[in-house]
Design an enzyme around this catalytic site. Structure first.
Site, PDB file in Angstrom:
ATOM      1  N   ASP A  51      -2.251   0.397  -1.980  1.00 31.71           N
ATOM      2  CA  ASP A  51      -3.653   0.236  -2.359  1.00 31.71           C
ATOM      3  C   ASP A  51      -4.328  -0.811  -1.478  1.00 31.71           C
ATOM      4  O   ASP A  51      -4.023  -1.995  -1.557  1.00 31.71           O
ATOM      5  CB  ASP A  51      -3.746  -0.181  -3.825  1.00 31.71           C
ATOM      6  CG  ASP A  51      -5.188  -0.333  -4.291  1.00 31.71           C
ATOM      7  OD1 ASP A  51      -5.797   0.682  -4.636  1.00 31.71           O
ATOM      8  OD2 ASP A  51      -5.698  -1.482  -4.298  1.00 31.71           O
ATOM      9  N   HIS A 114     -15.829   0.423  -4.950  1.00 31.93           N
ATOM     10  CA  HIS A 114     -15.063  -0.768  -5.317  1.00 31.93           C
ATOM     11  C   HIS A 114     -15.672  -1.541  -6.485  1.00 31.93           C
ATOM     12  O   HIS A 114     -14.955  -2.204  -7.238  1.00 31.93           O
ATOM     13  CB  HIS A 114     -14.950  -1.678  -4.095  1.00 31.93           C
ATOM     14  CG  HIS A 114     -13.810  -2.627  -4.134  1.00 31.93           C
ATOM     15  ND1 HIS A 114     -13.234  -3.147  -2.997  1.00 31.93           N
ATOM     16  CD2 HIS A 114     -13.112  -3.174  -5.155  1.00 31.93           C
ATOM     17  CE1 HIS A 114     -12.247  -3.960  -3.323  1.00 31.93           C
ATOM     18  NE2 HIS A 114     -12.158  -3.999  -4.626  1.00 31.93           N
TER      19      HIS A 114
END
Length: 286
Positions: A51, A114
């Site tokens: 990630d 995000h």
């Protein structure tokens, strides 16, 4: 899949049709050679899920480590994400292409918005850009991060497909139950960032007692907690991070024991809501 059969290779099905490994490796605040070495160590330890994010400034190192690992790209699950700094249709579309170039990949397995700080209009524009890039084949799955229920609802209200993933802070002291309930009901998989509480709660008496009983480390208990919280629901996919090879391996050793109902209950009641967050908490942004 029974809890007893969970392994490092286990994966959960996403609404996109892709499978996501149940344990990911985070690379936040890890750059340069340190990031490269950490990703190599994680892949050697058996992790198949990495990630990253544009703002982490380490996509190049992640991509190089993947290439040098010799592991076929299709066996790996790689994520990146773009903050509200890059919100808006054209900007988000461009940033995705730039991200792919830095990784050296033809596609990403998952790309996320995000954070929700850009406001409703630009959030929706960015989401449309993710859909377009997914339809072009550059992204396998698309999702969001740090989205509250109202952010997820605005996507539905706009008549757009829902995210496959919502990545939020999740651990016993920050359980975000309202968001979890919504995602569970709507088939949105939950990824748990900061699952080890950035070390802030590792000396908690309840946690330490459980760890000692299982002859495990507190961090391993927290990874196991996330895995079991996700059982029979959209999985909690924990994303522990470390730059130390020994710790990288240790964090992955959460598949050879099981927490009892009483132990899960003891951890469940530790929730502090928003006050338990150990990092930024954008889920309430307007």
């Amino acid at each position: 899949m029974s809890l007893a059969n969970l392994t490092l290779k286990s994966a959960a099905a996403l609404s996109s049709g892709q499978n996501i490994p149940l344990l990911g490796f985070g690379v936040y605040k890890n750059r340069g050679d340190s990031c490269y070495s950490a990703v190599k160590a994680a892949l050697e330890a058996g992790y198949r899920h990495i990630d990253s994010a544009v703002v982490y400034r380490n996509e190049t190192e992640v991509g190089q480590a993947v290439q040098d690992s010799g592991i076929p790209r299709q066996e790996l699950f790689i994520t990146s994400k773009a903050t509200s700094r890059y919100a808006g249709y054209d900007v988000t579309a461009r940033v995705i292409d730039e991200s792919l170039a830095r990784f050296g990949f033809d596609y990403l397995d998952l790309f996320l918005i995000h954070d929700p700080y850009a406001g409703r209009e630009k959030r929706l524009e960015s989401w449309k850009a993710l859909i377009h890039k997914r339809d072009e084949g550059k992204l396998k799955t698309i999702g969001v991060s740090n989205y509250g229920v109202h952010h997820l609802e605005e996507i539905k209200d706009a008549g757009l497909e829902q995210p496959a993933v919502n990545q939020i802070e999740l651990h016993p002291w920050c359980q975000q139950r309202g968001i979890v309930e919504y995602c569970t009901k709507n088939g949105i998989l939950l990824e748990a960032y900061s699952p080890l509480t950035r070390g802030q709660y590792l000396d908690n008496e309840v946690l330490v007692k459980i760890a000692e009983k299982h002859r495990k480390e507190p961090a391993q208990v927290l990874v196991r907690w996330a895995l079991q919280m996700g059982y029979d629901t959209p999985a909690y996919v924990p994303l522990p991070k470390s730059s130390q090879p020994a710790r990288i391996i240790s964090n992955s050793q959460a598949f050879d024991f099981e927490l009892s109902k009483d132990e899960m209950d003891a951890l469940y009641v530790l929730d502090k809501g928003a006050e338990g967050a150990t990092t930024w908490h954008p889920v309430n942004a307007p």
